[in-house]
Structures are given as structure tokens and as C-alpha cells.
Design a protein around this motif. Structure first.
Motif, PDB file in Angstrom:
ATOM      1  N   ASP A  57      10.720   4.694 -20.626  1.00 46.89           N
ATOM      2  CA  ASP A  57       9.860   5.467 -21.516  1.00 46.89           C
ATOM      3  C   ASP A  57       8.798   6.078 -20.605  1.00 46.89           C
ATOM      4  O   ASP A  57       8.067   5.363 -19.929  1.00 46.89           O
ATOM      5  N   VAL A  58       8.727   7.402 -20.573  1.00 48.73           N
ATOM      6  CA  VAL A  58       7.887   8.059 -19.581  1.00 48.73           C
ATOM      7  C   VAL A  58       6.439   7.583 -19.664  1.00 48.73           C
ATOM      8  O   VAL A  58       5.803   7.317 -18.636  1.00 48.73           O
ATOM      9  N   CYS A  59       5.898   7.446 -20.867  1.00 52.73           N
ATOM     10  CA  CYS A  59       4.482   7.078 -21.008  1.00 52.73           C
ATOM     11  C   CYS A  59       4.246   5.628 -20.608  1.00 52.73           C
ATOM     12  O   CYS A  59       3.308   5.327 -19.858  1.00 52.73           O
ATOM     13  N   SER A  60       5.086   4.720 -21.089  1.00 57.16           N
ATOM     14  CA  SER A  60       4.912   3.304 -20.762  1.00 57.16           C
ATOM     15  C   SER A  60       5.150   3.042 -19.285  1.00 57.16           C
ATOM     16  O   SER A  60       4.418   2.280 -18.645  1.00 57.16           O
ATOM     17  N   ASN A  61       6.200   3.657 -18.723  1.00 62.46           N
ATOM     18  CA  ASN A  61       6.527   3.417 -17.325  1.00 62.46           C
ATOM     19  C   ASN A  61       5.406   3.897 -16.402  1.00 62.46           C
ATOM     20  O   ASN A  61       4.881   3.141 -15.583  1.00 62.46           O
ATOM     21  N   TRP A  62       5.033   5.155 -16.534  1.00 69.88           N
ATOM     22  CA  TRP A  62       4.033   5.717 -15.634  1.00 69.88           C
ATOM     23  C   TRP A  62       2.636   5.172 -15.934  1.00 69.88           C
ATOM     24  O   TRP A  62       1.829   4.971 -15.018  1.00 69.88           O
ATOM     25  N   GLY A  63       2.351   4.898 -17.208  1.00 69.42           N
ATOM     26  CA  GLY A  63       1.061   4.304 -17.546  1.00 69.42           C
ATOM     27  C   GLY A  63       0.914   2.909 -16.986  1.00 69.42           C
ATOM     28  O   GLY A  63      -0.139   2.548 -16.432  1.00 69.42           O
ATOM     29  N   ASN A  64       1.964   2.099 -17.087  1.00 70.44           N
ATOM     30  CA  ASN A  64       1.907   0.742 -16.545  1.00 70.44           C
ATOM     31  C   ASN A  64       1.850   0.740 -15.019  1.00 70.44           C
ATOM     32  O   ASN A  64       1.141  -0.073 -14.420  1.00 70.44           O
ATOM     33  N   TRP A  65       2.612   1.623 -14.390  1.00 71.36           N
ATOM     34  CA  TRP A  65       2.565   1.693 -12.920  1.00 71.36           C
ATOM     35  C   TRP A  65       1.165   2.099 -12.438  1.00 71.36           C
ATOM     36  O   TRP A  65       0.643   1.514 -11.485  1.00 71.36           O
ATOM     37  N   ALA A  66       0.579   3.083 -13.084  1.00 75.64           N
ATOM     38  CA  ALA A  66      -0.780   3.484 -12.697  1.00 75.64           C
ATOM     39  C   ALA A  66      -1.761   2.330 -12.909  1.00 75.64           C
ATOM     40  O   ALA A  66      -2.633   2.066 -12.066  1.00 75.64           O
ATOM     41  N   TYR A  67      -1.598   1.636 -14.027  1.00 70.87           N
ATOM     42  CA  TYR A  67      -2.465   0.494 -14.351  1.00 70.87           C
ATOM     43  C   TYR A  67      -2.387  -0.568 -13.250  1.00 70.87           C
ATOM     44  O   TYR A  67      -3.414  -1.052 -12.754  1.00 70.87           O
ATOM     45  N   ASN A  68      -1.171  -0.942 -12.863  1.00 76.50           N
ATOM     46  CA  ASN A  68      -1.003  -2.011 -11.886  1.00 76.50           C
ATOM     47  C   ASN A  68      -1.276  -1.570 -10.456  1.00 76.50           C
ATOM     48  O   ASN A  68      -1.353  -2.408  -9.553  1.00 76.50           O
ATOM     49  N   ASN A  77       0.814  -1.216   0.000  1.00 77.73           N
ATOM     50  CA  ASN A  77       0.000   0.000   0.000  1.00 77.73           C
ATOM     51  C   ASN A  77       0.852   1.273   0.000  1.00 77.73           C
ATOM     52  O   ASN A  77       0.499   2.289   0.584  1.00 77.73           O
ATOM     53  N   ILE A  78       2.010   1.204  -0.656  1.00 81.40           N
ATOM     54  CA  ILE A  78       2.909   2.351  -0.723  1.00 81.40           C
ATOM     55  C   ILE A  78       2.630   3.158  -1.992  1.00 81.40           C
ATOM     56  O   ILE A  78       2.365   2.586  -3.055  1.00 81.40           O
ATOM     57  N   ASP A  79       2.691   4.469  -1.850  1.00 81.09           N
ATOM     58  CA  ASP A  79       2.440   5.380  -2.972  1.00 81.09           C
ATOM     59  C   ASP A  79       3.163   4.880  -4.225  1.00 81.09           C
ATOM     60  O   ASP A  79       4.395   4.830  -4.282  1.00 81.09           O
ATOM     61  N   TRP A  80       2.384   4.531  -5.219  1.00 69.95           N
ATOM     62  CA  TRP A  80       2.914   3.915  -6.436  1.00 69.95           C
ATOM     63  C   TRP A  80       3.916   4.796  -7.160  1.00 69.95           C
ATOM     64  O   TRP A  80       4.788   4.299  -7.877  1.00 69.95           O
ATOM     65  N   ARG A  81       3.832   6.105  -6.949  1.00 69.82           N
ATOM     66  CA  ARG A  81       4.728   7.013  -7.662  1.00 69.82           C
ATOM     67  C   ARG A  81       6.174   6.853  -7.210  1.00 69.82           C
ATOM     68  O   ARG A  81       7.103   7.152  -7.973  1.00 69.82           O
ATOM     69  N   LEU A  82       6.374   6.378  -5.966  1.00 71.50           N
ATOM     70  CA  LEU A  82       7.734   6.093  -5.507  1.00 71.50           C
ATOM     71  C   LEU A  82       8.344   4.971  -6.342  1.00 71.50           C
ATOM     72  O   LEU A  82       9.517   5.017  -6.710  1.00 71.50           O
ATOM     73  N   GLY A  83       7.530   3.953  -6.614  1.00 71.25           N
ATOM     74  CA  GLY A  83       8.006   2.843  -7.438  1.00 71.25           C
ATOM     75  C   GLY A  83       8.260   3.268  -8.868  1.00 71.25           C
ATOM     76  O   GLY A  83       9.278   2.894  -9.481  1.00 71.25           O
ATOM     77  N   ALA A  84       7.351   4.068  -9.434  1.00 71.90           N
ATOM     78  CA  ALA A  84       7.526   4.536 -10.809  1.00 71.90           C
ATOM     79  C   ALA A  84       8.784   5.392 -10.928  1.00 71.90           C
ATOM     80  O   ALA A  84       9.521   5.292 -11.914  1.00 71.90           O
ATOM     81  N   SER A  85       9.046   6.221  -9.923  1.00 76.27           N
ATOM     82  CA  SER A  85      10.251   7.052  -9.930  1.00 76.27           C
ATOM     83  C   SER A  85      11.503   6.196  -9.798  1.00 76.27           C
ATOM     84  O   SER A  85      12.538   6.493 -10.421  1.00 76.27           O
ATOM     85  N   TYR A  86      11.427   5.143  -8.979  1.00 80.00           N
ATOM     86  CA  TYR A  86      12.580   4.275  -8.817  1.00 80.00           C
ATOM     87  C   TYR A  86      12.896   3.567 -10.132  1.00 80.00           C
ATOM     88  O   TYR A  86      14.061   3.475 -10.536  1.00 80.00           O
ATOM     89  N   PHE A  87      11.871   3.085 -10.803  1.00 78.59           N
ATOM     90  CA  PHE A  87      12.064   2.478 -12.121  1.00 78.59           C
ATOM     91  C   PHE A  87      12.678   3.494 -13.086  1.00 78.59           C
ATOM     92  O   PHE A  87      13.578   3.175 -13.865  1.00 78.59           O
ATOM     93  N   GLU A  88      12.171   4.725 -13.045  1.00 78.72           N
ATOM     94  CA  GLU A  88      12.673   5.765 -13.942  1.00 78.72           C
ATOM     95  C   GLU A  88      14.176   5.962 -13.754  1.00 78.72           C
ATOM     96  O   GLU A  88      14.897   6.244 -14.713  1.00 78.72           O
ATOM     97  N   SER A  89      14.643   5.807 -12.520  1.00 82.92           N
ATOM     98  CA  SER A  89      16.053   6.059 -12.231  1.00 82.92           C
ATOM     99  C   SER A  89      16.963   4.943 -12.711  1.00 82.92           C
ATOM    100  O   SER A  89      18.174   5.139 -12.792  1.00 82.92           O
ATOM    101  N   LEU A  90      16.412   3.771 -13.029  1.00 83.45           N
ATOM    102  CA  LEU A  90      17.252   2.608 -13.309  1.00 83.45           C
ATOM    103  C   LEU A  90      17.038   1.950 -14.667  1.00 83.45           C
ATOM    104  O   LEU A  90      17.963   1.365 -15.227  1.00 83.45           O
ATOM    105  N   LEU A  91      15.837   1.992 -15.205  1.00 84.85           N
ATOM    106  CA  LEU A  91      15.539   1.215 -16.407  1.00 84.85           C
ATOM    107  C   LEU A  91      16.317   1.705 -17.620  1.00 84.85           C
ATOM    108  O   LEU A  91      16.319   2.898 -17.934  1.00 84.85           O
TER     109      LEU A  91
END
Length: 417
Positions: free
Chosen positions: A322-333, A304-318
Motif C-alpha cells: 500500500d503506497v501510503c502505509s509502506n512509504w509512510g512507515n519507512w519514513a517514520y522508521n 545509514n543507507i538511503d531509506w528509499r531503497l528499502g521502501a522501493s524493495y518492499f514495494e517490489s515484493l510485498l
């Protein structure tokens, strides 16, 4: 890219700084009268484009922009952007029925040389240290020795389609997690513009004509359409994609448990499927699609942790960020995006289905190498004697689970997810 341009009589110029400041300065210093660029979809990039136009137009510099990141051109999609469906299937079916994929442009055989005033500019590609990073070498265990550039991207496609003939079984293998060839691995080259979705589409069609046409060949195109969808959703919703409540405006009470987030990020949750995937990401910059869905669901739904922390962590490493795919998929899941059913995963069930023998887990979690198939997905269930026989001590050499998964599923249902 510079080598490729030099082959056709041109070259690349590298400049550092904010585009909206650097490009007008180049135009002023070298009498440039037109700027052409490739449009993006996300809010920060759109703001940069707007500032660039505002700084160039009053000086009489013409500005032309074009879309090239998607399979479907935005002008061909049978919806106004504000009316893009919020459910993928509706978008896909109508586009498949009504949109003709535009053909590839022919590659230029030559380009005019740069004017003398620009040709003297030195070519200098900034390294990691320029941006304040320490150079890192990916783990030798990485799924592929990813290398940038158009040539490397085309070589990967040729290997997957033509040398190994793997496209014909893509749908059956794409959810794998271990090895180089269970899926196409085109995403890094797509994300960086080294390969275009239309080039991949044209190669799929060539493969269908020369080898075989089946559900797998269609499924690769299907995945390209998914990628398009998140680009168009980004255009539709703008900054809402980055809000905690997402495009749905769902006001969850997200946790900011820093200890839980750190344990997740370091791959020390005590839940092997999650830990193995996070360690692969940390060491290689890559993770399978199946892994991404599970670790995202675990962070947002189970912890139950703010999903944006995970999306930002992925952004820093992947390496395929891709901004749209990363954030869109994180929001989806995470239940705040385009999933109409707001689902969650049974993590152990996923592990048993997609890594039934535990090979992937043992590859990335060597401390569990001697654990039997019976306990590989839930090593905390081993008694002390069994742990000793495997050379594992739960709570010492491998952690206890950070949460009780079954209890977390009940909590998810209480929250309405």
C-alpha cells in the motif's frame, strides 16, 4: 470479482494500458457518458486521475470520484488536509472524539447488464508473463496461503474473529512473528480493496456486542486509524513523502553502499533477526509488522543507507503493498517521517523480546537450526568448538555480522538520531 459480478447480472472487463488513454477510448467507442472511480492519495495516482479528467471533460463525459480506502471519510475528519497533525496521537484523539464512522452501504442484489457493445469484450486477466515477470510460487513456509478476492478476505476475517475467537487477545499477540494467527493478516485484502476498513470496523463492533469488548478489540481499530493516518499524510505532503529528506526535510547524508544494501536485501547480514525477516519477505512476500520496523531501522539507521531503497524493495515484493502505509512507515522508521522522537531499535534486544526462544530465526534460517538459545541471536559469539557442535561455521555457512551493532548505535547518536 468477476464471478461475484456475474452473480448479480454484470461482469468485469479487463483492459490494459494507461487509464487516462484507455478509458476515454472506451467512452468514445461505446457512448459512455459518465465515469466513476475510486480516488487514491499518492502523487503518481493523483496525476493519473488528473489526466483522466482532462481527457474526459472536454468530450462531455461526466466524472465522479469517491473515497473508500479509509475508515474516516476525508470530509468528516476535523482538520483541513493541510492542517493534519504531524503527530499521530493528536490526529487519533481528535478523530476518535469528533468523527462518526459512516455505515456500510448495502450490497446490491442486482446490477443492470452491460450494454451489448461492451458485453462482447473478452475477459482476459493478464498473467505475470504479460508484464515481463516469471511466475513464482510462494514458499510452503509462508505464514498463510494468501488468496485474493473478497470471499477469501471475508473467510480470513471469519476465521480470526469468529472461528478461532482471536480478536480478544489481539493486542497481546500482534507483535509475534511466527505462525498464521498471531495477528489478523488482513493487510493484503485491505491493500487490494477486497476488504474495506469500514467492513472490518463493523465486524469488530459486532464482535464486541456478541463476544467481548476490551483493549484488544479497540487495538484493531487503533491500527486501522494508523493506516488512515498515513493516507491523510500522503494527501497533505504529496511528493515530499518520497524525498530523501522526507516530510521533515531532514538532510541526512545517506549512504549508497550497494554491497551493504544487497546483503540486507538477501538476508545475509549475519544478524539473525534481520536475515530471518528478509528471507521471509523474499520467499513469501510477507513480513510481520515487528519485523518490518526492525529491518527498516537497521537499513536506515544502522547501515545509514538511503531509506528509499528499502521502501522501493518492499514495494517490489510485498503482497500487501500500500503506497501510503509502506512509504509512510519507512519514513517514520528512518527518522524523516512522523516519529517525533526519531527512535532506533536495539536489534538483539528486539530479537530476545519478540523471539525469545529463537523459533522464528530457526524457521527461516535452517543453517542455525542446532544453535542453542544462548547464541541464537548472536551466533558469531560462539567459539570454534561450539560452532562445530552446532554444524555452523561463521563466515562460511553463516556470515559474520556486516557491522558491529554497538558501534553503529554510537554512530546513530552522533548523527543526532
Amino acid at each position: 470479482l468477476n464471478r461475484r459480478l456475474e452473480q448479480i447480472n454484470s461482469r468485469l472487463i479487463i483492459l490494459t494500458g494507461h487509464p487516462e488513454e484507455v478509458i476515454p477510448r472506451v467512452c468514445r467507442n461505446h457512448d459512455v457518458d459518465r465515469v466513476v472511480f475510486h480516488e487514491e492519495e499518492a502523487t503518481e495516482e493523483k496525476l493519473c486521475e488528473m489526466k483522466l479528467r482532462d481527457n474526459l471533460t472536454p468530450r462531455g463525459v461526466a466524472v465522479n470520484s469517491y473515497y473508500g480506502a479509509t475508515l474516516f471519510h476525508p470530509g468528516d475528519v476535523p482538520f483541513e488536509i493541510e492542517n493534519i497533525p504531524d503527530v499521530f496521537t493528536a490526529f487519533r484523539k481528535k478523530c476518535e472524539k469528533h468523527v462518526q464512522i459512516r455505515p456500510l452501504f448495502p450490497e446490491p442484489e442486482t446490477l443492470p447488464p452491460l450494454p451489448g457493445s461492451l458485453s462482447q469484450t473478452e475477459f482476459e486477466l493478464p498473467g505475470e508473463t504479460f508484464f515481463g515477470f516469471s511466475p513464482q510460487s510462494p514458499s510452503e513456509k509462508s505464514v498463510l496461503p494468501f488468496k485474493g478476492g473478497e470471499q477469501a478476505g471475508k473467510e480470513r476475517l471469519h476465521h480470526y474473529f469468529w472461528d478461532k475467537d482471536l480478536l480478544k487477545k489481539y493486542k497481546e499477540t500482534r507483535n509475534g512473528m511466527l505462525g498464521a494467527d498471531y495477528s489478523s493478516k488482513f493487510s493484503p485484502w485491505l491493500a487490494l480493496g477486497c476488504l474495506s476498513p469500514r467492513f472490518i470496523y463493523s465486524e469488530v463492533k459486532r464482535y464486541e456486542s456478541g463476544r467481548v469488548r476490551n483493549q484488544s478489540t479497540y487495538w484493531l481499530i487503533f491500527e486501522l486509524i494508523w493506516r488512515d493516518y498515513f493516507h491523510f499524510i500522503s494527501l497533505k505532503y504529496g511528493s515530499k513523502l518520497f524525498h530523501a529528506s522526507g516530510i521533515k526535510g531532514k538532510e541526512y547524508k545517506w549512504s549508497r553502499n550497494n554491497d551493504h544494501f544487497r546483503i540486507w536485501a538477501e538476508g545475509k547480514t549475519g544478524i539473525p533477526l534481520i536475515d530471518a525477516n528478509m528471507r521471509e519477505l523474499n520467499q513469501s512476500g510477507f513480513m510481520s509488522n515487528r519485523g518490518r520496523q526492525n529491518v527498516a531501522c537497521f537499513l536506515a539507521k544502522n547501515l545509514n543507507i538511503d531509506w528509499r531503497l528499502g521502501a522501493s524493495y518492499f514495494e517490489s515484493l510485498l503482497i500487501d503493498y500500500d503506497v501510503c502505509s509502506n512509504w509512510g512507515n519507512w519514513a517514520y522508521n528512518s527518522g524523516v517521517g512522523n516519529d517525533p522522537r526519531d527512535r532506533y531499535f536495539n536489534i538483539v534486544g528486539q530479537a530476545k523480546r519478540y523471539d525469545p526462544d529463537g523459533d522464528y530465526i530457526r524457521y527461516w534460517l535452517p543453517e542455525l537450526e542446532k544453535v542453542s538459545d544462548e547464541f541464537i541471536h548472536e551466533p558469531h559469539r560462539m567459539n570454534v568448538e561450539t560452532q562445530k557442535s552446532c554444524g555452523v561455521e561463521i563466515g562460511h555457512t553463516y556470515p559474520f555480522p556486516v557491522i558491529n551493532l554497538e558501534e553503529s548505535y554510537r554512530e546513530i547518536l552522533k548523527r543526532g538520531a
